[in-house]
Design a protein around this motif. Structure first.
Motif, short mmCIF file in Angstrom:
data_model
loop_
_atom_site.label_atom_id
_atom_site.label_comp_id
_atom_site.label_asym_id
_atom_site.label_seq_id
_atom_site.Cartn_x
_atom_site.Cartn_y
_atom_site.Cartn_z
N ASP A 41 -11.30 11.25 62.38
CA ASP A 41 -10.11 12.09 61.78
C ASP A 41 -10.86 12.63 60.29
O ASP A 41 -10.38 13.92 60.04
CB ASP A 41 -9.12 10.94 61.28
N ARG A 45 -10.68 16.42 58.55
CA ARG A 45 -9.92 16.89 57.46
C ARG A 45 -10.68 17.31 56.27
O ARG A 45 -10.32 18.02 55.51
CB ARG A 45 -9.47 15.35 56.99
N ASN A 73 -2.25 7.73 62.63
CA ASN A 73 -2.56 8.46 61.48
C ASN A 73 -2.80 9.86 61.70
O ASN A 73 -2.45 10.70 60.87
CB ASN A 73 -3.61 7.59 60.76
N SER A 76 0.28 11.93 63.00
CA SER A 76 1.02 12.28 62.08
C SER A 76 0.84 13.26 60.89
O SER A 76 1.63 13.98 60.05
CB SER A 76 1.64 10.88 61.12
N GLN A 77 -0.43 13.46 60.58
CA GLN A 77 -1.06 14.29 59.71
C GLN A 77 -1.27 15.61 60.41
O GLN A 77 -2.11 16.64 59.76
CB GLN A 77 -2.13 13.63 59.01
N ARG A 78 -1.23 15.61 61.85
CA ARG A 78 -1.67 16.98 62.47
C ARG A 78 -3.21 17.14 62.42
O ARG A 78 -3.62 18.43 62.22
CB ARG A 78 -0.63 18.06 62.18
N SER A 79 -4.01 16.14 62.32
CA SER A 79 -5.40 16.25 62.37
C SER A 79 -6.01 16.58 63.86
O SER A 79 -5.94 15.93 64.55
CB SER A 79 -5.83 15.14 61.55
#
Length: 124
Positions: A41, A45, A73, A76-79
């Motif tokens: 992740d 990012r 995680n 939810s962050q569209r990673s």
């Protein structure tokens, strides 16, 4: 092109890791499956390339189950993230073999898409 995969190595995923190394992909071994997903992740990012996708590879059953927090995680962050999870041989799936759980049911709420691949060596 994937440059790194993050893993806590295990028997179910050995062919994937061997194939990755043969193709020049750096295999980073961590101490817990959740850390493999957190690292994948983070790779997605912080990368400056829009085509970078973090990749984690974990063993079957409990290995996959241990990734749920980090997957949520990233989800939810569209990673962008790819998780390859090991599984028992098809003939043994659903028969109580070592580390056999319904991984797709477990991961469905924390993934955008999931599916079942073929042979591990063919994925690399």
């Amino acid at each position: 092109g994937v440059k790194h995969v993050f893993t806590l190595s295990g028997g179910h995923i050995s062919p994937i890791l061997v194939g990755a190394k043969r193709r020049g992909v750096t295999v980073v071994d961590v101490r817990h499956e959740v850390n493999a997903v957190f690292a994948a992740d983070a790779t997605s990012r912080v990368s400056t390339s829009p085509n970078t996708v973090g990749v984690a590879v974990v063993t079957a059953g409990p290995g996959v189950a241990n990734t749920v927090c980090a997957l949520q995680n990233a989800y939810s962050q569209r990673s962008p993230l790819v998780l390859l999870g090991g599984a028992p041989v098809g003939l043994l799936r659903g028969r109580g073999s070592l580390q056999d759980i319904d991984q797709q049911a477990l991961l469905a709420p924390v993934t955008k898409w999931l599916g079942r691949g073929g042979r591990g060596a063919a994925l690399v």
